[in-house]
Design an enzyme around this catalytic site. Structure first.
Site, short mmCIF file in Angstrom:
data_model
loop_
_atom_site.label_atom_id
_atom_site.label_comp_id
_atom_site.label_asym_id
_atom_site.label_seq_id
_atom_site.Cartn_x
_atom_site.Cartn_y
_atom_site.Cartn_z
N LYS A 124 0.98 -1.12 -0.06
CA LYS A 124 0.02 0.21 0.00
C LYS A 124 0.89 1.22 0.07
O LYS A 124 0.64 2.29 -0.64
CB LYS A 124 -0.85 0.04 1.16
N GLN A 153 -4.07 -1.23 9.89
CA GLN A 153 -3.79 -2.52 9.39
C GLN A 153 -4.65 -3.80 10.11
O GLN A 153 -4.17 -3.79 11.12
CB GLN A 153 -2.46 -2.96 9.13
N ASP A 193 -11.44 2.51 4.39
CA ASP A 193 -11.73 1.21 4.37
C ASP A 193 -13.30 0.70 4.49
O ASP A 193 -13.62 -0.43 4.10
CB ASP A 193 -11.19 0.34 5.67
#
Length: 283
Positions: free
Chosen positions: A48, A92, A117
């Site tokens: 990422k 994460q 997200d």
């Protein structure tokens, strides 16, 4: 058989985003928070970060050990929530086991406007009800990537019998909603589903997100089906999907490879979400 090349499409999206960012007076900003030293999590974060840097985003990387105090963690998240240079916050997941009880609290604490997200309850509700913040909605990255990949290869979803294997909050559940919004007829299966392979072999489009290497064999696939493999399983240094690619390849009309299928699309969609979050937070 058609290979649904997610890596190729992700590169195309990366190029388009890089061009858009180059025309901006201010750079979109992403904060990536990594807790603990899980090798898989570190790998995903590095992917990422690399994508982010190649596009030209502003990036802040925050690393905590799994011994981090709750107070320190939330103090940092609060700072990022209020930092005008940051338009997306990514923590994460999964968290280390000893901190797993904090996952829901962390998700709820992140500013919904910076939740790239799409995990915050407010954003999930907006997604479910198709209530937009602005001209384009921020959607969960993996389901969004799957839909984008299918559309890139002109695979029609309308009325198609679509079976999803796996009911996780990151893939199965939101994908079922997104496919329904795109007029597919969806069956969501899981570990407690009886005679699951009797169901999978009826699917025109089959999405497998079980988390078990080579779980799906040709006996569970309808001839001519489109198969999307979400699984990433590392065994003795090699990556395997949830679908036994070699076993099913001659029976399907199209399939995603592992690696190079859904994975790159997830990262690309996350970065697109950061860009959209930037547009929204600047408007």
């Amino acid at each position: 058989m058609l290979i649904l090349d997610g890596k190729k499409l992700a590169e195309k999206i990366k190029f388009e985003l890089k061009e858009k960012v180059a025309r901006l007076e201010e750079r979109p900003g992403l904060a990536v928070v990594l807790i603990g030293d899980n090798p898989a999590s570190r790998l995903y974060v590095d992917l990422k970060i690399r994508f982010c840097q190649e596009i030209g985003f502003y990036l802040e990387k925050v690393i905590f050990s799994e011994e981090v105090l709750e107070e320190e963690l939330f103090k940092t998240l609060n700072r990022l929530n209020n930092d005008k240079k940051i338009h997306g916050i990514l923590v994460q997941l999964p968290l280390p086991k000893k901190l797993s009880h904090l996952e829901k609290k962390i998700i709820n604490f992140i500013n919904p406007k910076k939740d790239v997200d799409c995990l915050h309850p407010l954003n999930i509700g907006r997604f479910f009800l198709e209530k937009r913040y602005h001209h384009e909605m921020i959607l969960p990255s993996t389901p969004k990537g799957i839909i984008r990949l299918l559309k890139e290869y002109q695979i029609d979803l309308k009325g198609k019998k679509t079976v999803i294997c796996g009911r996780s909050n990151l893939v199965g559940k939101p994908l079922a909603v997104l496919l329904t919004q795109n007029d597919a007829t969806v069956t969501l299966t899981h570990s407690k589903t009886k005679d699951i392979f009797q169901i999978t072999k009826t699917a025109d489009i089959l999405v497998v997100a079980i988390g078990c290497a080579n779980w799906l064999k040709k006996e569970g696939v309808k001839k001519g089906a489109v198969v999307v493999d979400v699984g990433i399983n590392r065994i003795e240094g090699k990556l395997f999907g949830d679908v036994d690619f070699e076993d099913v390849k001659d029976k399907v009309s199209a399939i995603t490879p592992v690696p190079g299928g859904v994975g790159p699309m997830t990262v690309a969609m996350l970065m697109e979400n950061v860009y959209l979050s930037f547009l929204y937070n600047k408007s």
